[in-house]
Design a protein around this motif. Structure first.
Motif, PDB file in Angstrom:
ATOM      1  N   ARG A  41       0.844  -1.211   0.000  1.00 23.21           N
ATOM      2  CA  ARG A  41       0.000   0.000   0.000  1.00 23.21           C
ATOM      3  C   ARG A  41       0.875   1.256   0.000  1.00 23.21           C
ATOM      4  O   ARG A  41       0.569   2.237  -0.673  1.00 23.21           O
ATOM      5  CB  ARG A  41      -0.907   0.012   1.236  1.00 23.21           C
ATOM      6  CG  ARG A  41      -1.999  -1.044   1.199  1.00 23.21           C
ATOM      7  CD  ARG A  41      -2.752  -1.044   2.512  1.00 23.21           C
ATOM      8  NE  ARG A  41      -3.737  -2.113   2.563  1.00 23.21           N
ATOM      9  CZ  ARG A  41      -4.977  -1.960   2.999  1.00 23.21           C
ATOM     10  NH1 ARG A  41      -5.390  -0.798   3.434  1.00 23.21           N
ATOM     11  NH2 ARG A  41      -5.816  -2.976   3.024  1.00 23.21           N
ATOM     12  N   LEU A  42       1.960   1.195   0.785  1.00 24.52           N
ATOM     13  CA  LEU A  42       2.848   2.364   0.866  1.00 24.52           C
ATOM     14  C   LEU A  42       3.524   2.640  -0.484  1.00 24.52           C
ATOM     15  O   LEU A  42       3.726   3.797  -0.860  1.00 24.52           O
ATOM     16  CB  LEU A  42       3.907   2.138   1.952  1.00 24.52           C
ATOM     17  CG  LEU A  42       4.803   3.328   2.264  1.00 24.52           C
ATOM     18  CD1 LEU A  42       3.993   4.513   2.790  1.00 24.52           C
ATOM     19  CD2 LEU A  42       5.875   2.952   3.277  1.00 24.52           C
ATOM     20  N   LYS A  43       3.830   1.570  -1.222  1.00 28.32           N
ATOM     21  CA  LYS A  43       4.435   1.759  -2.550  1.00 28.32           C
ATOM     22  C   LYS A  43       3.461   2.478  -3.483  1.00 28.32           C
ATOM     23  O   LYS A  43       3.861   3.284  -4.316  1.00 28.32           O
ATOM     24  CB  LYS A  43       4.841   0.413  -3.155  1.00 28.32           C
ATOM     25  CG  LYS A  43       5.993  -0.250  -2.445  1.00 28.32           C
ATOM     26  CD  LYS A  43       6.224  -1.654  -2.988  1.00 28.32           C
ATOM     27  CE  LYS A  43       6.951  -2.511  -1.970  1.00 28.32           C
ATOM     28  NZ  LYS A  43       7.016  -3.918  -2.389  1.00 28.32           N
ATOM     29  N   TYR A  44       2.162   2.180  -3.336  1.00 29.82           N
ATOM     30  CA  TYR A  44       1.157   2.904  -4.135  1.00 29.82           C
ATOM     31  C   TYR A  44       1.121   4.376  -3.739  1.00 29.82           C
ATOM     32  O   TYR A  44       1.001   5.252  -4.594  1.00 29.82           O
ATOM     33  CB  TYR A  44      -0.223   2.265  -3.993  1.00 29.82           C
ATOM     34  CG  TYR A  44      -0.386   1.103  -4.938  1.00 29.82           C
ATOM     35  CD1 TYR A  44      -0.705   1.309  -6.273  1.00 29.82           C
ATOM     36  CD2 TYR A  44      -0.182  -0.197  -4.505  1.00 29.82           C
ATOM     37  CE1 TYR A  44      -0.807   0.247  -7.157  1.00 29.82           C
ATOM     38  CE2 TYR A  44      -0.284  -1.268  -5.371  1.00 29.82           C
ATOM     39  CZ  TYR A  44      -0.602  -1.035  -6.702  1.00 29.82           C
ATOM     40  OH  TYR A  44      -0.679  -2.080  -7.580  1.00 29.82           O
ATOM     41  N   ALA A  45       1.264   4.640  -2.423  1.00 30.83           N
ATOM     42  CA  ALA A  45       1.273   6.040  -1.975  1.00 30.83           C
ATOM     43  C   ALA A  45       2.462   6.773  -2.596  1.00 30.83           C
ATOM     44  O   ALA A  45       2.322   7.909  -3.079  1.00 30.83           O
ATOM     45  CB  ALA A  45       1.350   6.093  -0.448  1.00 30.83           C
ATOM     46  N   ALA A  46       3.631   6.104  -2.616  1.00 32.83           N
ATOM     47  CA  ALA A  46       4.831   6.724  -3.206  1.00 32.83           C
ATOM     48  C   ALA A  46       4.624   6.978  -4.697  1.00 32.83           C
ATOM     49  O   ALA A  46       5.021   8.022  -5.224  1.00 32.83           O
ATOM     50  CB  ALA A  46       6.043   5.828  -2.978  1.00 32.83           C
ATOM     51  N   ALA A  47       3.984   6.026  -5.368  1.00 33.48           N
ATOM     52  CA  ALA A  47       3.746   6.187  -6.817  1.00 33.48           C
ATOM     53  C   ALA A  47       2.774   7.338  -7.083  1.00 33.48           C
ATOM     54  O   ALA A  47       3.006   8.167  -7.966  1.00 33.48           O
ATOM     55  CB  ALA A  47       3.206   4.880  -7.395  1.00 33.48           C
ATOM     56  N   ILE A  48       1.702   7.411  -6.294  1.00 31.06           N
ATOM     57  CA  ILE A  48       0.703   8.476  -6.498  1.00 31.06           C
ATOM     58  C   ILE A  48       1.351   9.848  -6.276  1.00 31.06           C
ATOM     59  O   ILE A  48       1.091  10.797  -7.021  1.00 31.06           O
ATOM     60  CB  ILE A  48      -0.493   8.297  -5.528  1.00 31.06           C
ATOM     61  CG1 ILE A  48      -1.256   7.024  -5.866  1.00 31.06           C
ATOM     62  CG2 ILE A  48      -1.431   9.505  -5.577  1.00 31.06           C
ATOM     63  CD1 ILE A  48      -2.297   6.644  -4.813  1.00 31.06           C
ATOM     64  N   LEU A  49       2.209   9.942  -5.261  1.00 29.07           N
ATOM     65  CA  LEU A  49       2.865  11.223  -4.944  1.00 29.07           C
ATOM     66  C   LEU A  49       3.666  11.763  -6.125  1.00 29.07           C
ATOM     67  O   LEU A  49       3.831  12.959  -6.276  1.00 29.07           O
ATOM     68  CB  LEU A  49       3.819  11.031  -3.768  1.00 29.07           C
ATOM     69  CG  LEU A  49       3.328  11.467  -2.409  1.00 29.07           C
ATOM     70  CD1 LEU A  49       4.437  11.289  -1.392  1.00 29.07           C
ATOM     71  CD2 LEU A  49       2.873  12.922  -2.412  1.00 29.07           C
ATOM     72  N   LYS A  50       4.150  10.855  -6.950  1.00 33.42           N
ATOM     73  CA  LYS A  50       4.969  11.269  -8.092  1.00 33.42           C
ATOM     74  C   LYS A  50       4.118  11.793  -9.240  1.00 33.42           C
ATOM     75  O   LYS A  50       4.649  12.343 -10.203  1.00 33.42           O
ATOM     76  CB  LYS A  50       5.795  10.051  -8.557  1.00 33.42           C
ATOM     77  CG  LYS A  50       7.226  10.368  -8.839  1.00 33.42           C
ATOM     78  CD  LYS A  50       8.002   9.109  -9.177  1.00 33.42           C
ATOM     79  CE  LYS A  50       9.282   9.475  -9.904  1.00 33.42           C
ATOM     80  NZ  LYS A  50      10.032   8.310 -10.349  1.00 33.42           N
ATOM     81  N   SER A  51       2.792  11.617  -9.156  1.00 38.81           N
ATOM     82  CA  SER A  51       1.875  11.972 -10.254  1.00 38.81           C
ATOM     83  C   SER A  51       2.436  11.498 -11.602  1.00 38.81           C
ATOM     84  O   SER A  51       2.659  12.303 -12.504  1.00 38.81           O
ATOM     85  CB  SER A  51       1.662  13.486 -10.314  1.00 38.81           C
ATOM     86  OG  SER A  51       1.096  13.932  -9.133  1.00 38.81           O
ATOM     87  N   PRO A  52       2.675  10.205 -11.753  1.00 41.63           N
ATOM     88  CA  PRO A  52       3.385   9.741 -12.948  1.00 41.63           C
ATOM     89  C   PRO A  52       2.535   9.817 -14.218  1.00 41.63           C
ATOM     90  O   PRO A  52       1.322   9.608 -14.169  1.00 41.63           O
ATOM     91  CB  PRO A  52       3.708   8.280 -12.620  1.00 41.63           C
ATOM     92  CG  PRO A  52       2.628   7.861 -11.689  1.00 41.63           C
ATOM     93  CD  PRO A  52       2.279   9.073 -10.887  1.00 41.63           C
ATOM     94  N   GLU A  53       3.189  10.098 -15.319  1.00 40.21           N
ATOM     95  CA  GLU A  53       2.518  10.035 -16.624  1.00 40.21           C
ATOM     96  C   GLU A  53       2.595   8.604 -17.164  1.00 40.21           C
ATOM     97  O   GLU A  53       1.846   8.243 -18.060  1.00 40.21           O
ATOM     98  CB  GLU A  53       3.185  10.994 -17.621  1.00 40.21           C
ATOM     99  CG  GLU A  53       3.209  12.451 -17.175  1.00 40.21           C
ATOM    100  CD  GLU A  53       1.819  13.049 -17.036  1.00 40.21           C
ATOM    101  OE1 GLU A  53       0.868  12.486 -17.595  1.00 40.21           O
ATOM    102  OE2 GLU A  53       1.691  14.073 -16.333  1.00 40.21           O
ATOM    103  N   PHE A  54       3.548   7.820 -16.621  1.00 39.56           N
ATOM    104  CA  PHE A  54       3.722   6.420 -17.024  1.00 39.56           C
ATOM    105  C   PHE A  54       3.757   5.589 -15.737  1.00 39.56           C
ATOM    106  O   PHE A  54       4.709   5.702 -14.955  1.00 39.56           O
ATOM    107  CB  PHE A  54       5.036   6.228 -17.790  1.00 39.56           C
ATOM    108  CG  PHE A  54       5.225   7.157 -18.955  1.00 39.56           C
ATOM    109  CD1 PHE A  54       4.746   6.825 -20.211  1.00 39.56           C
ATOM    110  CD2 PHE A  54       5.865   8.380 -18.790  1.00 39.56           C
ATOM    111  CE1 PHE A  54       4.915   7.688 -21.287  1.00 39.56           C
ATOM    112  CE2 PHE A  54       6.045   9.247 -19.851  1.00 39.56           C
ATOM    113  CZ  PHE A  54       5.559   8.904 -21.110  1.00 39.56           C
TER     114      PHE A  54
END
Lengths: 227, 207
Positions: B142-155
């Motif tokens: 779940r924390l890895k998803y939080a880190a990914a969302i924080l980056k607002s990734p385009e990919f």
């Protein structure tokens, strides 16, 4: 969501403060380096301390202790990332140059702290002359910068290898040999009472070594890191 | 509107003489998603890591672009995120320290309010100050998803997106995938049908 505006400096500082925080909680590298330094110093002082060693021998002993203390802990900065499996997350998030600068700053801080403990103890135990202490500290700072610049890039290279500890010393030795010769020479002359003008050539050599090592490492690190 | 695209042309990867995958081609743009499917050991993870620059392809070409302009490796790194079971965070740091670090090192900045709402969203409210080493594998995911969302990734790259997650965790992840597949390019490596169904395109890796 996050505002993306930070430059290289703040990214490097983020890596540095993360490593510092991890080290403050584990104290792994600090303890390894400090214990090596103190143990070696104790052995040297109890066996040779009263025999009136020459300044050149004292300088050589000091830098041998610093070299092996560095070997005992500075590689941890990359080995820990590999062993805990965090290296992939770091690679996918951080600019390689920021990673190198952050790790170099961390190793420099660690060695500066260790030097602040080992150096006074060395002078007390060996009864080395302290008349020129400020100049000795200048040589020490330049030496620690050079030592950290060389060992940080070597640590990045060996972190993926199987026998990391042995490889770290083997690869570091030829790179650090010139630096150690310069340092022993400069330190011996400072202990003998030379002024800053008297060790000008050695100081230029130490500055040049650190500069070349840092620039070369910045150029090479991207390829080492992305392999 | 900024349009991003990701294309792979005749991509192949070998480790020595062992062929991992061969002749992979696809093209994606913002709002499209791809499921990478194939049996265990077929090279799905290797393909993802090759797309992310972790491995050099043995053959073929990968192009990330923004409005038809090819992106530099530095820009690609800032615009991509990966969530995978083998992606480890720092166990000795707290969850919040991990997120602050990964945001800072990616060139971003995050407020306490944003962090609180993110921890709420991934079901980790009240656990932000705990060391990640004390988390269960599901909480780490779940924390890895939080880190990914924080980056607002385009990919957004997801490898086994619901690994280690309970039903509540899976629901959170499916909501995240729904959100990102509308505004980003999502690549999912999976063998689960319900995860595969999120993607409009399928890439089979079984050669």
């Amino acid at each position: 969501m996050p505002n993306k505006s930070a430059g290289l400096t703040s990214r490097a500082l983020a890596v540095f403060s993360k490593d510092l925080r991890v080290e403050l909680r584990s104290k792994y590298a600090f303890n390894a380096i400090l214990m090596f330094g103190i143990t070696t110093l104790a052995v040297v002082s109890f066996t040779l301390g009263q025999t009136g060693l020459s300044e050149r021998l004292l300088a050589a002993l000091f830098w041998i202790i610093m070299f092996f203390a560095a070997m005992a802990g500075l590689a941890q900065v990359f080995i820990r990332e590999e062993e805990t499996g965090t290296v992939l997350a770091l690679k996918l998030s951080a600019d390689p140059t920021a990673v190198y600068i952050g790790k170099l700053l961390f190793n420099f801080s660690l060695m500066a702290l260790i030097s602040a403990v080992i150096t006074p103890v060395f002078f007390i135990f060996t009864d080395a002359p302290v008349d020129n202490i400020l100049l000795f500290v200048l040589v020490l700072i330049l030496g620690v910068v050079g030592l950290c610049a060389a060992t940080t890039i070597v640590a990045a290279i060996i972190s993926k290898a199987g026998i990391k500890g042995a490889l770290f010393a083997v690869l570091s030795f030829p790179i650090l040999f010139v630096l150690l010769l310069l340092l022993v020479n400069a330190s011996a002359r400072v202990l003998e009472g030379a002024t800053i003008g008297g060790i000008g050539t050695e100081l230029q050599g130490l500055i040049a070594y650190a500069g070349v090592m840092i620039v070369a490492s910045l150029m090479l690190f991207k390829f080492v890191w992305q392999e | 509107m900024t349009m991003y695209s990701l294309s792979a042309v005749n991509l192949a990867k070998r480790f020595g003489t062992r062929k991992v995958f061969n002749d992979i081609s696809f093209e994606l743009e913002t709002g499209r998603s791809l499921a990478v499917v194939g049996p265990n050991g077929s090279g799905k993870t290797t393909l993802l890591l090759t797309l992310l620059g972790g491995y050099l392809p043995s053959k073929g070409e990968i192009v990330f672009s923004e409005n038809a302009q090819v992106l530099s490796p530095d820009t690609i790194r800032d615009k991509t995120a990966l969530v995978a079971p083998y992606l480890n965070l720092y166990d000795s740091l707290t969850a919040e320290e991990n997120l602050v670090f990964f945001t800072a090192v990616s060139g971003g900045r995050v407020t306490g309010k944003e962090l609180n709402s993110l921890f709420e969203r991934v079901g980790l409210a009240g656990r932000a100050d705990d060391p990640v080493g004390s988390y269960s594998s599901g909480m780490k995911q779940r924390l890895k998803y939080a880190a990914a969302i924080l980056k607002s990734p385009e990919f957004l790259f997801l490898d086994e997106p619901t690994a280690n997650l309970d039903d509540d965790g899976k629901k959170i992840v499916f909501d995240i995938i729904e959100e990102f597949k509308r505004k980003s390019i999502v690549v999912i490596a999976t063998n689960e049908k319900e995860e595969r169904d999120f993607a409009e395109q399928i890439c089979r890796v079984d050669q």
